[in-house]
Design a protein around this motif. Structure first.
Motif, PDB file in Angstrom:
ATOM      1  N   VAL A  17       0.843  -1.207   0.000  1.00  0.00           N
ATOM      2  CA  VAL A  17       0.000   0.000   0.000  1.00  0.00           C
ATOM      3  C   VAL A  17       0.875   1.253   0.000  1.00  0.00           C
ATOM      4  CG1 VAL A  17      -1.692   1.312   1.344  1.00  0.00           C
ATOM      5  CG2 VAL A  17      -1.974  -1.162   1.060  1.00  0.00           C
ATOM      6  N   GLU A  18       1.929   1.244   0.795  1.00  0.00           N
ATOM      7  CA  GLU A  18       2.837   2.389   0.871  1.00  0.00           C
ATOM      8  C   GLU A  18       3.546   2.624  -0.469  1.00  0.00           C
ATOM      9  OE1 GLU A  18       7.042   3.367   3.095  1.00  0.00           O
ATOM     10  OE2 GLU A  18       5.465   2.418   4.299  1.00  0.00           O
ATOM     11  N   THR A  19       4.021   1.562  -1.086  1.00  0.00           N
ATOM     12  CA  THR A  19       4.697   1.683  -2.384  1.00  0.00           C
ATOM     13  C   THR A  19       3.747   2.214  -3.446  1.00  0.00           C
ATOM     14  OG1 THR A  19       6.232  -0.099  -1.841  1.00  0.00           O
ATOM     15  CG2 THR A  19       5.940   0.407  -4.177  1.00  0.00           C
ATOM     16  N   CYS A  20       2.519   1.706  -3.470  1.00  0.00           N
ATOM     17  CA  CYS A  20       1.530   2.190  -4.440  1.00  0.00           C
ATOM     18  C   CYS A  20       1.259   3.679  -4.242  1.00  0.00           C
ATOM     19  CB  CYS A  20       0.233   1.396  -4.334  1.00  0.00           C
ATOM     20  SG  CYS A  20       0.361  -0.286  -4.985  1.00  0.00           S
ATOM     21  N   ALA A  21       1.152   4.110  -2.988  1.00  0.00           N
ATOM     22  CA  ALA A  21       0.905   5.526  -2.701  1.00  0.00           C
ATOM     23  C   ALA A  21       2.071   6.383  -3.184  1.00  0.00           C
ATOM     24  CB  ALA A  21       0.671   5.730  -1.208  1.00  0.00           C
ATOM     25  N   LYS A  22       3.289   5.901  -2.978  1.00  0.00           N
ATOM     26  CA  LYS A  22       4.476   6.653  -3.392  1.00  0.00           C
ATOM     27  C   LYS A  22       4.543   6.855  -4.898  1.00  0.00           C
ATOM     28  CE  LYS A  22       7.603   5.499   0.378  1.00  0.00           C
ATOM     29  NZ  LYS A  22       8.813   4.746   0.766  1.00  0.00           N
ATOM     30  N   ILE A  23       4.103   5.834  -5.659  1.00  0.00           N
ATOM     31  CA  ILE A  23       4.205   5.950  -7.115  1.00  0.00           C
ATOM     32  C   ILE A  23       2.895   6.377  -7.768  1.00  0.00           C
ATOM     33  CG2 ILE A  23       6.123   4.313  -7.246  1.00  0.00           C
ATOM     34  CD1 ILE A  23       4.155   2.195  -8.233  1.00  0.00           C
ATOM     35  N   GLY A  24       1.879   6.675  -6.942  1.00  0.00           N
ATOM     36  CA  GLY A  24       0.609   7.154  -7.460  1.00  0.00           C
ATOM     37  C   GLY A  24      -0.215   6.111  -8.180  1.00  0.00           C
ATOM     38  N   LYS A  25      -0.151   4.889  -7.722  1.00  0.00           N
ATOM     39  CA  LYS A  25      -0.846   3.773  -8.356  1.00  0.00           C
ATOM     40  C   LYS A  25      -1.922   3.239  -7.415  1.00  0.00           C
ATOM     41  CE  LYS A  25       0.541  -0.959  -9.304  1.00  0.00           C
ATOM     42  NZ  LYS A  25       1.669  -1.812  -9.626  1.00  0.00           N
ATOM     43  N   SER A  26      -3.059   2.850  -7.962  1.00  0.00           N
ATOM     44  CA  SER A  26      -4.125   2.262  -7.164  1.00  0.00           C
ATOM     45  C   SER A  26      -3.714   0.860  -6.736  1.00  0.00           C
ATOM     46  CB  SER A  26      -5.420   2.206  -7.986  1.00  0.00           C
ATOM     47  OG  SER A  26      -6.422   1.540  -7.266  1.00  0.00           O
ATOM     48  N   PRO A  27      -3.769   0.552  -5.437  1.00  0.00           N
ATOM     49  CA  PRO A  27      -3.306  -0.753  -4.976  1.00  0.00           C
ATOM     50  C   PRO A  27      -4.237  -1.921  -5.278  1.00  0.00           C
ATOM     51  CG  PRO A  27      -4.039   0.548  -3.120  1.00  0.00           C
ATOM     52  CD  PRO A  27      -4.099   1.433  -4.328  1.00  0.00           C
TER      53      PRO A  27
END
Length: 113
Positions: free
Chosen positions: A55-65
């Motif tokens: 979830v954190e990685t998706c938020a960092k790259i602006g991607k829906s998890p």
């Protein structure tokens, strides 16, 4: 099937007898995120860490998890099953879609409880 849930995410869990480890993979996401441990407690912690990291990685790259689902589901079944399902829906006073959604929801709730 053995499953774990955390923060709305689920994972199937298996055991590898050769390596003597428990392992799992987060279900319902685009990316393959897996985790493992030698103990049940460790597996639970590894799963939580995998979800949090994902979830954190998706938020960092602006991607829906979460994997998006359209709500359309195509199934191919034996004609005799189709006949029984249609009859069951009619007897229940529901459309095939209504009946099918209800049955699928109940089955999924039992698996992902």
């Amino acid at each position: 099937m053995n499953a774990m849930t955390y923060k709305g995410y689920s994972a199937r869990v298996d055991y590898d007898d050769d390596d003597e480890i428990f392992f799992g993979r987060i279900a319902g996401i685009r990316d393959g995120v897996s985790f493992h441990s030698e103990t049940v407690a460790g597996l639970k912690a590894a799963f939580h860490e995998a979800v949090d990291d994902y979830v954190e990685t998706c938020a960092k790259i602006g991607k829906s998890p979460q994997k998006p689902y359209s709500g359309n589901l195509m199934l191919r079944v034996d004609p005799s099953v189709h006949s029984k399902v249609a009859l069951a829906a009619e007897v229940a006073g529901k459309s095939l879609n209504q009946w099918g959604e209800e049955v699928l929801r109940e089955a999924a709730d039992k698996q992902i409880a």
